[in-house]
Design a protein around this motif. Structure first.
Motif, mmCIF file in Angstrom:
data_model
loop_
_atom_site.group_PDB
_atom_site.id
_atom_site.type_symbol
_atom_site.label_atom_id
_atom_site.label_comp_id
_atom_site.label_asym_id
_atom_site.label_seq_id
_atom_site.Cartn_x
_atom_site.Cartn_y
_atom_site.Cartn_z
ATOM 1 N N VAL A 105 -4.639 3.994 6.675
ATOM 2 C CA VAL A 105 -4.262 2.951 5.709
ATOM 3 C C VAL A 105 -4.340 1.568 6.357
ATOM 4 O O VAL A 105 -4.857 0.619 5.756
ATOM 5 C CB VAL A 105 -2.855 3.224 5.152
ATOM 6 N N VAL B 136 3.392 3.975 3.286
ATOM 7 C CA VAL B 136 3.016 5.376 3.072
ATOM 8 C C VAL B 136 3.902 6.261 3.952
ATOM 9 O O VAL B 136 4.620 5.766 4.821
ATOM 10 C CB VAL B 136 1.517 5.607 3.363
ATOM 11 N N TYR C 28 0.863 -1.189 0.000
ATOM 12 C CA TYR C 28 0.000 0.000 0.000
ATOM 13 C C TYR C 28 0.891 1.228 0.000
ATOM 14 O O TYR C 28 1.483 1.584 1.004
ATOM 15 C CB TYR C 28 -0.910 0.001 1.233
ATOM 16 N N GLY C 29 0.998 1.860 -1.162
ATOM 17 C CA GLY C 29 1.879 3.004 -1.350
ATOM 18 C C GLY C 29 2.935 2.672 -2.382
ATOM 19 O O GLY C 29 3.721 1.746 -2.192
ATOM 20 N N GLU D 23 -2.328 2.584 -4.974
ATOM 21 C CA GLU D 23 -2.076 4.023 -4.911
ATOM 22 C C GLU D 23 -3.406 4.768 -4.793
ATOM 23 O O GLU D 23 -4.468 4.202 -5.065
ATOM 24 C CB GLU D 23 -1.296 4.500 -6.130
ATOM 25 N N ASN D 24 -3.340 6.048 -4.419
ATOM 26 C CA ASN D 24 -4.553 6.799 -4.110
ATOM 27 C C ASN D 24 -5.367 7.212 -5.321
ATOM 28 O O ASN D 24 -6.584 7.274 -5.268
ATOM 29 C CB ASN D 24 -4.199 8.060 -3.303
ATOM 30 N N GLU E 114 2.451 -1.976 4.385
ATOM 31 C CA GLU E 114 2.078 -0.547 4.353
ATOM 32 C C GLU E 114 3.339 0.270 4.149
ATOM 33 O O GLU E 114 4.305 0.119 4.903
ATOM 34 C CB GLU E 114 1.375 -0.186 5.662
ATOM 35 N N SER F 124 -1.050 9.166 -9.342
ATOM 36 C CA SER F 124 -0.061 8.494 -8.490
ATOM 37 C C SER F 124 0.200 7.074 -8.977
ATOM 38 O O SER F 124 1.340 6.598 -8.960
ATOM 39 C CB SER F 124 -0.539 8.462 -7.044
ATOM 40 N N LYS G 35 -0.986 6.637 8.416
ATOM 41 C CA LYS G 35 -0.743 5.198 8.556
ATOM 42 C C LYS G 35 -1.924 4.516 9.248
ATOM 43 O O LYS G 35 -2.323 3.408 8.864
ATOM 44 C CB LYS G 35 0.563 4.954 9.315
#
Length: 275
Positions: free
Chosen positions: A95, A85, A11-12, A35-36, A83, A40, A92
């Motif tokens: 997420v 980010v 994630y990220g 990604e968001n 994770e 991105s 965090k």
């Protein structure tokens, strides 16, 4: 047991997340990066593709795959999600909650360099499945991963995580959840003292770094390392360590001034060095 899961979520998709995805793909995993937004995600795809192409040019065989998506629901059914980010507790937390929501079965690794695993675990209904996996930049070629054990981390997860690290061809060190862990605490302490020396005119940035490279066999000096990591990142970590461990980690004014001026290191083109 030295092995990586068949499927991994990240994630990220920034520099660290992309590097983590790269490492797992080289080890044979099917990797899903979240990604968001579309912009991105596009940048993450380009970053990952460039890294994999560079690896292929060096003869590295990539047996896994990487897919970049914008819907976290794609993590459903994946056994491990990392994770990755930025070092912001609220971000965090959000997420981690999202990961647990869409992938309740997943074990979760947090790529944090300084934030408390126990604090991050407060976002989860099941804190036992969270462990710190502190990767180092650049991830594909770095040899170390800190496995950070929280007070509520399931005991068996520690050896499982060490097996993931070994499966990536890297070395794991196990540390308890303490401010700065082992690597960030030592690395930041050296870097802050190097900045104070530069601020006081003791020596140039180049000579301070050369002292550590040739005198202590560091591969890169502390000021150049700060440029690579990002001065803003180092400032955030230093402020966190100052709040937890006291004034010996107080950021020098030089660091604050450079961050305020947008001199963030390699990513901005100027830090303690010109890039």
């Amino acid at each position: 047991m030295s092995s990586v899961p068949h499927a991994v979520g990240v994630y990220g998709g920034g520099r660290m997340g992309g590097g983590i995805a790269h490492a797992f793909a080289v080890a044979g995993a099917t990797v899903t990066v979240v990604e968001n937004d579309d912009a991105s995600a596009s940048a993450a795809r380009e970053r990952v593709s460039a890294g994999l192409a560079k690896a292929a040019d060096k003869g590295v065989e990539v047996t896994g795959t990487i897919t970049v998506v914008t819907d976290a629901a794609a993590l459903a059914g994946i056994p491990l999600v990392v994770e990755a980010v930025p070092e912001l507790t609220d971000l965090k937390h959000s997420v981690l909650r999202r990961i647990e929501e869409v992938a309740p079965q997943a074990l979760i690794g947090s790529n944090t360099s300084s934030l408390s695993i126990d604090s991050l675990a407060e976002a989860l209904n099941d804190p036992a499945k969270l462990i710190g996996l502190h990767f180092f930049n650049p991830v594909p070629v770095s040899e170390l991963v800190e496995v950070v054990v929280g007070a509520r981390t399931a005991p068996g997860l520690v050896e499982t995580a060490r097996g993931w690290v070994a499966g990536l061809g890297k070395t794991a060190i196990t540390v308890k959840d303490a401010p700065g862990f082992a690597s960030s605490r030592l690395g930041v302490a050296i870097a802050l003292e190097a900045m104070r020396m530069l601020e006081e005119g003791v020596a140039s940035a180049e000579d301070i770094d050369t002292a550590m490279v040739l005198g202590y066999r560091h591969p890169v000096g502390p000021l150049k390392t700060t440029d690579i990591v990002g001065l803003d990142v180092r400032l955030n970590i230093a402020e966190h360590l100052e709040s937890e461990l006291g004034p010996r980690f107080a950021p020098p004014q030089l660091l604050r001034d450079k961050v305020a001026a947008g001199e963030l290191g390699r990513k901005s083109g100027q830090g303690f060095y010109s890039w």
